[in-house]
Design a protein around this motif. Structure first.
Motif, PDB file in Angstrom:
ATOM      1  N   LEU A  74      12.471 111.499   7.867  1.00  0.00           N
ATOM      2  CA  LEU A  74      12.670 112.314   9.069  1.00  0.00           C
ATOM      3  C   LEU A  74      11.582 112.018  10.094  1.00  0.00           C
ATOM      4  O   LEU A  74      10.413 111.847   9.752  1.00  0.00           O
ATOM      5  N   TYR A  75      11.988 111.980  11.366  1.00  0.00           N
ATOM      6  CA  TYR A  75      11.028 111.814  12.467  1.00  0.00           C
ATOM      7  C   TYR A  75      11.136 113.035  13.366  1.00  0.00           C
ATOM      8  O   TYR A  75      12.207 113.374  13.839  1.00  0.00           O
ATOM      9  N   ARG A  76       9.989 113.709  13.542  1.00  0.00           N
ATOM     10  CA  ARG A  76      10.013 114.945  14.322  1.00  0.00           C
ATOM     11  C   ARG A  76       8.713 115.043  15.082  1.00  0.00           C
ATOM     12  O   ARG A  76       7.649 114.987  14.484  1.00  0.00           O
ATOM     13  N   ASN A  77       8.797 115.139  16.369  1.00  0.00           N
ATOM     14  CA  ASN A  77       7.645 115.412  17.214  1.00  0.00           C
ATOM     15  C   ASN A  77       6.482 114.443  16.930  1.00  0.00           C
ATOM     16  O   ASN A  77       5.347 114.850  16.743  1.00  0.00           O
ATOM     17  N   GLY A  78       6.811 113.160  16.848  1.00  0.00           N
ATOM     18  CA  GLY A  78       5.752 112.160  16.663  1.00  0.00           C
ATOM     19  C   GLY A  78       5.235 112.029  15.239  1.00  0.00           C
ATOM     20  O   GLY A  78       4.339 111.246  14.979  1.00  0.00           O
ATOM     21  N   GLU A  79       5.800 112.809  14.327  1.00  0.00           N
ATOM     22  CA  GLU A  79       5.380 112.725  12.921  1.00  0.00           C
ATOM     23  C   GLU A  79       6.553 112.219  12.095  1.00  0.00           C
ATOM     24  O   GLU A  79       7.700 112.284  12.523  1.00  0.00           O
ATOM     25  N   GLY A  94      17.385 116.218  19.338  1.00  0.00           N
ATOM     26  CA  GLY A  94      16.469 115.080  19.325  1.00  0.00           C
ATOM     27  C   GLY A  94      16.035 114.657  17.926  1.00  0.00           C
ATOM     28  O   GLY A  94      15.169 113.805  17.791  1.00  0.00           O
ATOM     29  N   LEU A  95      16.622 115.260  16.874  1.00  0.00           N
ATOM     30  CA  LEU A  95      16.248 114.877  15.510  1.00  0.00           C
ATOM     31  C   LEU A  95      16.521 113.387  15.288  1.00  0.00           C
ATOM     32  O   LEU A  95      17.507 112.838  15.778  1.00  0.00           O
ATOM     33  N   GLU A  96      15.609 112.752  14.563  1.00  0.00           N
ATOM     34  CA  GLU A  96      15.807 111.355  14.188  1.00  0.00           C
ATOM     35  C   GLU A  96      15.601 111.208  12.700  1.00  0.00           C
ATOM     36  O   GLU A  96      14.657 111.781  12.152  1.00  0.00           O
ATOM     37  N   ALA A  97      16.483 110.448  12.065  1.00  0.00           N
ATOM     38  CA  ALA A  97      16.333 110.217  10.627  1.00  0.00           C
ATOM     39  C   ALA A  97      16.780 108.808  10.302  1.00  0.00           C
ATOM     40  O   ALA A  97      17.572 108.209  11.041  1.00  0.00           O
ATOM     41  N   HIS A 158      -3.333 111.763  10.409  1.00  0.00           N
ATOM     42  CA  HIS A 158      -3.733 113.138  10.149  1.00  0.00           C
ATOM     43  C   HIS A 158      -2.593 114.064  10.556  1.00  0.00           C
ATOM     44  O   HIS A 158      -2.045 113.925  11.647  1.00  0.00           O
ATOM     45  N   ASP A 159      -2.219 114.974   9.687  1.00  0.00           N
ATOM     46  CA  ASP A 159      -1.137 115.919   9.985  1.00  0.00           C
ATOM     47  C   ASP A 159      -1.691 117.004  10.894  1.00  0.00           C
ATOM     48  O   ASP A 159      -2.518 117.812  10.487  1.00  0.00           O
ATOM     49  N   LYS A 160      -1.233 117.035  12.140  1.00  0.00           N
ATOM     50  CA  LYS A 160      -1.809 118.020  13.054  1.00  0.00           C
ATOM     51  C   LYS A 160      -1.097 119.367  12.984  1.00  0.00           C
ATOM     52  O   LYS A 160      -1.463 120.304  13.672  1.00  0.00           O
TER      53      LYS A 160
END
Ligand SMILES: [Zn+2]
Lengths: 998, 85
Positions: A74-79, A94-97, A158-160
């Motif tokens: 999963l890709y969400r908000n730059g993570e 805007g979800l990307e997978a 780093h997980d923000k």
């Protein structure tokens, strides 16, 4: 692309809110309220990944936590996040997978060659194949497996995001908001109990959302919605969706993970992404429902084969058809319910029922709707590679051994129902010994171990009426016991269609001449034949079979596969299922993110930070800090572009020539008072303490009972029955506990009190030949001459109106003093020292210079007192009293500690007097000896001697006593260094100790 | 449950070994075997067991705790000077 599998007016999604998302780079559309899975199916996408071992195409199998296939990146908000189940991930704009487990792409997958090589990859293949030849592992197998069979990619950034922990308690914790959860929560809430109701999914209601029932003249869903909105209004009730109770621990403590922001495009400001709840509940009601079992037949892993309950959920909750020509394959009435839903939406299903002639209201309804039903029929194999295209079916004999003639029928999905397995994970984790229930071919909880009770389908109760009745009663009874209040609610009238018994048959035999794979574990590709091999090779315990075949070991932990695996083992072994037993259920029930487990304890929050009262002065004066346990200490005070090496050398040199000052506040300090204080010291230290006069300090070493040095430090007799002990920074807490242990448990007759005063005193060490001159100016009213304050002397002084303790002790080998004032005056003291010290060229020094000074002198510290050395090893044997007993003394007489060539501390100098020696290096006799080269000792600490201007190290060396003058080699394979060295005395500077006494 | 402070969170306590071990008296002859038994040899029982704990973030008292090593259930706690019955 259009949503060609979406129905027009069915489902609970919000059609007013269209969302766009990307899967494998293609843009699709779905609706608010969709999961990624339902939105993909609506768009006709059924191929989402590849299987772990054979890289066979994978679609969707379930609609929730039990999903073994649809795992995406999963890709969400730059993570990015791996291992996300598409069936659980809610859709957002805007979800990307992306698919995982396929390389180079989901449609063309190199690993699928494994599928054709599968004859070489049977059960235990990891153990057998990849272990030989050894060199092949690193060069061939490992990179191949890594590249071809990963389960997604972990982000290395780093997980923000922010994760929180919450501690909560309640009277009743109810896990699951299906009919059992709602009924018990409602009854308990009405009695005034504090209730937490947790639901894993976004929507409350469980099976009420999909079943065709009537409760109190409402549909199941309407009744559930009513209960939930009432519960939400009650102050004694906490209702949580997207919250999975995943672990049941001792003392009725349960842990729940709440996904607060995962369903949003980004986390709102100041909100956490997830929250971990630690809940202590007086009573726990487990209403976690049941999971449908697959039926096993050839190629049953082809995309388009899925659980019939999932097909129903996609239809009723999301308005999505999993296929337009559905084939329903069932051994019980549940498959009919799915077929009926298809039929109601103008899709014609075909039902294959393994039973010969079932009679029930549900079967009758299907017949009346004109559904094509074939009794005594089975699916032999699914056909189609990336999606089901047809099915080979056949009649099956009454004894379920013989297949009739194979027919092929066209279908685009096969919905399977092999009856229901109660979700007993939480009950089992609580310590409950489960029991096998013959009627449902599954385990249910047995006698309660902790304060837990399992309700409804999780307890093997599959009728709504009975579930609601027993759950109302349980909620009412347990809460009444706690609150002493009873507000009984009237029980609603329930209408549901009656079903009849299921068929125990679940595994279709192979037709003659065919060798189809029949899968049990869909994520780890464990087939019927793998279990057969494991048993043939002698594995009997179900735990061994599990590990050998990897059955149930994937991220879904065998939620759909475990029971079928058990049934197979029991069938082959000719045992009953309970005799085989099931594997242990361990938390977590579903994967939990590391972030949620860690919570807020990241970075600077992972441990407390202690700062000395002089911290701000250090900061203002360019101190470079270093972590010393939880303390922050100046490592050196940087001037201009100085490196650590240059700065610390300058500071150390200044101590040897002028005077330096060091913040020693971090040293542990223990105040000891009482008439037996001297006796206590005499027992914990190795040397004699009974005759220490008032106003004098003494150095002491304390041991553990096993003879190993625990700590060292000085203790000063302040007055008759009052002592001040110092410990190393690192051992301060342990030494205090050690003293308390002996005082409270071993020698309670000693009349002594101990208390930590580390934080009450600020400490400054002033060291160097000019330290006495400085001291005299600081304490103009006191006589601090060599006679007035001799070495190891103590006095109190007046530091410009502030009471100070003055100790004449030295860690640097120079004439030195240590000053203590109350912490609040620490900064005052420090500034006075700096101000008055100016004329003596005073400079502050940090821990690096401190180390240099002590290493040169051969003073031991933490790197020598490392929990492996006895006094002799550190040349402290002179401090061992022969006359008295002390802690650990008896151990020192043991063989290993008295051997002739026992290790001992020595000094080490490189022959070229230039090359620095890395700490931790080994000492060897011959640098060219074949490996393993016998190790004679190790370098414990290294410095650049400012006295001699060359490198110097301390080492713990075998037979060190007789090695002085020997030439050896220092070897550091890590740094690829070989250095010829000479062994010298550990007392490199001022070996007679004249300076400290001057 | 601290016998001095009452119910307290588990993370205030620190484990300190087997409570049945008695330190040999000072200045007394003791065989190697007996000394090794005191320093090293422990039974590591499964089930009910008396242990030492210190209420390290509380009253700092060492206490005796009867605990099941398999289930972690705590049955009883005693002050340091109270004898195990
Ligand atoms: Zn306490």
């Amino acid at each position: 692309m259009s949503q060609s599998f979406r129905l027009n007016d069915v489902g609970l999604i919000n059609r007013d809110k269209k969302l766009s998302f990307k899967f494998n780079g293609v843009i699709y559309y779905g609706y608010e309220g969709d999961t990624l899975a339902s939105a993909l199916i609506a768009n006709g996408v059924h191929l989402v990944g590849r299987s772990f071992k054979y890289h066979r195409p994978r679609g969707f199998f379930g609609a929730g936590v039990d999903e073994p296939y649809a795992i995406v990146q999963l890709y969400r908000n730059g993570e990015t996040e791996p291992n996300v189940k598409a069936t659980e991930q809610e859709l957002f704009e805007g979800l990307e997978a992306k698919s995982v487990n396929c390389w180079p792409s989901v449609n063309f997958d190199i690993g699928a060659i494994n599928n054709f090589l599968r004859i070489f990859l049977p059960a235990g293949f990891y153990y057998k194949t990849f272990m030989w030849p050894k060199s092949f592992w690193y060069k061939v197998y490992e990179p191949f497996i890594r590249k071809a069979a990963g389960l997604g990619t972990v982000s290395i950034k780093h997980d923000k995001e922010r994760y929180e922990h919450k501690y909560e308690y309640c009277d009743l914790l109810i896990a699951g908001s299906g009919p059992a959860g709602l009924a018990s929560a409602y009854a308990a809430a009405k009695n005034g109990a504090r209730v937490i109701l947790a639901e894993d999914k976004a929507r409350f209601g469980g099976t009420l959302l999909t079943s065709d029932v009537n409760i109190g003249n409402q549909t199941g869903k309407e009744w559930g919605d009513g209960i939930i909105s009432e519960l939400k209004e009650m102050p004694n009730v906490t209702v949580k969706n997207r919250s999975q109770v995943f672990g049941y621990y001792d003392h009725n403590m349960l842990v729940m993970s709440e996904r607060i922001s995962d369903h949003l495009p980004s986390t709102k400001i100041f909100h956490p992404k997830q929250r971990l709840w630690y809940i202590r509940a007086k009573e726990v009601l487990i209403s976690s429902g049941s999971i449908e079992r697959p039926l096993v037949f050839g190629n049953n892993d082809t995309p388009g084969v899925m659980l019939s309950s999932a097909a129903k959920e996609y239809l009723k909750v999301y308005g999505v058809l999993v296929g337009k020509k559905p084939l329903i394959f069932t051994n019980n009435d549940s498959g009919y319910e799915t077929a009926i839903e298809f039929k109601k939406n103008n899709v014609d299903p075909i039902i294959l029922d393994t039973r010969k002639d079932p009679q029930s209201e549900i079967v009758d309804e299907a017949k009346n709707l004109g559904i094509n039903i074939k009794f005594s029929y089975v699916v032999v194999a699914a056909q189609g590679y990336k999606k089901v295209k047809s099915a080979d079916i056949a009649k099956i004999s009454d004894d379920k051994e013989q297949l009739g003639e194979i027919e092929n029928i066209i279908c685009d999905c096969i919905c399977v129902s092999g009856f229901w397995t109660p979700t007993i994970h939480l009950a089992s984790q609580s310590g409950n010994k489960t029991q096998f229930k013959e009627e449902i071919d599954a385990f249910i909880p047995g006698e309660s171990k902790q304060n837990e009770k399992t309700l409804g389908a999780a307890n093997g109760i599959y009728t709504l009426d009975e579930t609601l009745k027993s759950s109302f009663e349980a909620g009412n009874k347990l809460s009444k016991k706690i609150t002493n209040t009873e507000n009984k609610v009237s029980f609603p009238n329930v209408i549901e269609k009656k079903s009849t018994v299921h068929d125990k048959f679940w595994c279709v035999p192979l037709p003659k001449g065919k060798n189809y794979k029949r899968f049990l574990d869909f994520q780890n590709d464990v087939a019927v034949s793998d279990i057969e091999i494991a048993l043939r090779e002698g594995y009997r315990s179900i735990e061994h079979v599990k590990r050998y075949t990897t059955l149930g070991m994937a991220t879904d932990q065998g939620k759909t596969s475990n029971l079928n695996g058990l049934q197979l083992v029991s069938k082959i072994e000719n045992k009953v299922v309970p005799a085989v037993g099931h594997t242990t259920f361990r938390p977590p029930y579903t994967p939990v993110s590391i972030g949620a487990i860690v919570g807020r304890e990241v970075g600077k929050h992972s441990k407390p930070t202690r700062k000395s009262p002089m911290h701000n002065w250090h900061k203002k004066n360019n101190a470079v800090f270093v972590d010393a346990g939880v303390w922050l200490r100046p490592r050196y005070y940087k001037q201009g572009n100085e490196t650590l090496f240059e700065g610390s050398k300058r500071e150390a040199k200044n101590v040897r020539t002028n005077v330096g000052v060091c913040d020693v506040t971090t040293l542990g300090k223990i105040d000891i008072k009482g008439p037996d204080a001297a006796e206590l010291l005499n027992r914990v230290y190795t040397n004699a303490w009974l005759k220490l006069p008032v106003g004098k300090a003494r150095y002491g070493v304390m041991l553990r009972e096993d003879g190993i040095v625990m700590d060292d430090g000085t203790t000063t007799r302040i007055s008759e029955n009052h002592y001040h002990m110092t410990t190393t920074t690192a051992q301060a807490a342990n030494v205090l506990s050690h003293l308390e242990y002996y005082l409270q448990l071993v020698w309670p007759d000693l009349n002594v009190n101990v208390v930590s005063t580390t934080e009450q005193w600020a400490g400054a060490a002033i060291a160097g030949p000019k330290s006495r001159d400085l001291l005299q100016k600081l304490f103009s009213n006191s006589d601090v001459s060599n006679e007035g304050l001799p070495f190891m002397g103590y006095m109190e002084g007046d530091l410009f109106g502030v009471r100070a303790r003055i100790f004449r002790i030295s860690f640097s080998g120079e004439l030195a003093y240590e000053l203590n004032v109350e912490s609040d005056y620490g900064n005052f003291m420090w500034e006075k020292i700096m101000e008055i010290g100016e004329e003596f060229k005073i400079q502050p020094y940090g821990t690096e210079a401190l180390s240099t000074l002590r290493i040169e002198m051969g003073h031991v510290a933490g790197s020598e007192l490392d929990g492996r050395t006895i006094p002799y090893d550190n040349s402290l044997e002179g401090l061992l009293s022969k006359k008295k007993d002390f802690i650990g003394k008896r151990s020192l007489t043991r063989e290993a500690f008295t051997s002739e060539d026992r290790q001992k501390i020595v000094g080490v100098i490189p022959l070229d007097k230039k090359t620095s020696i890395p700490e931790g290096s080994h000492l060897v006799k011959d640098s060219n000896a074949p490996l393993p080269n016998p190790k004679l000792g190790y370098i414990s600490a290294s410095c650049w001697s400012v006295e001699y201007d060359n490198p110097f190290s301390l080492a713990i060396l075998k037979d060190g006593k007789n090695m002085i003058g020997e030439k050896l080699y220092v070897m550091s394979p890590l740094k690829n260094k070989v250095i010829p060295v000479e062994i010298v005395s550990s007392h490199y500077v001022d070996p007679k100790g004249e300076r400290v006494r001057s | 449950m601290c016998p001095h402070c009452g119910m307290r969170s588990q993370n205030e306590f620190s484990y300190g070994g087997d409570a049945s071990v008695k330190r040999p008296e000072l200045n007394k002859e003791i065989s190697n075997q007996d000394w090794d038994n005191f320093v090293y040899n422990r039974k590591s029982l499964r089930g009910k067991h008396w242990e030492l704990w210190q209420h390290i973030s509380g009253c700092r008292q060492w206490i005796k705790v009867e605990r099941d090593t398999a289930t972690h259930e705590i049955f009883n706690t005693l002050k340091a000077y109270e004898e195990i019955l």
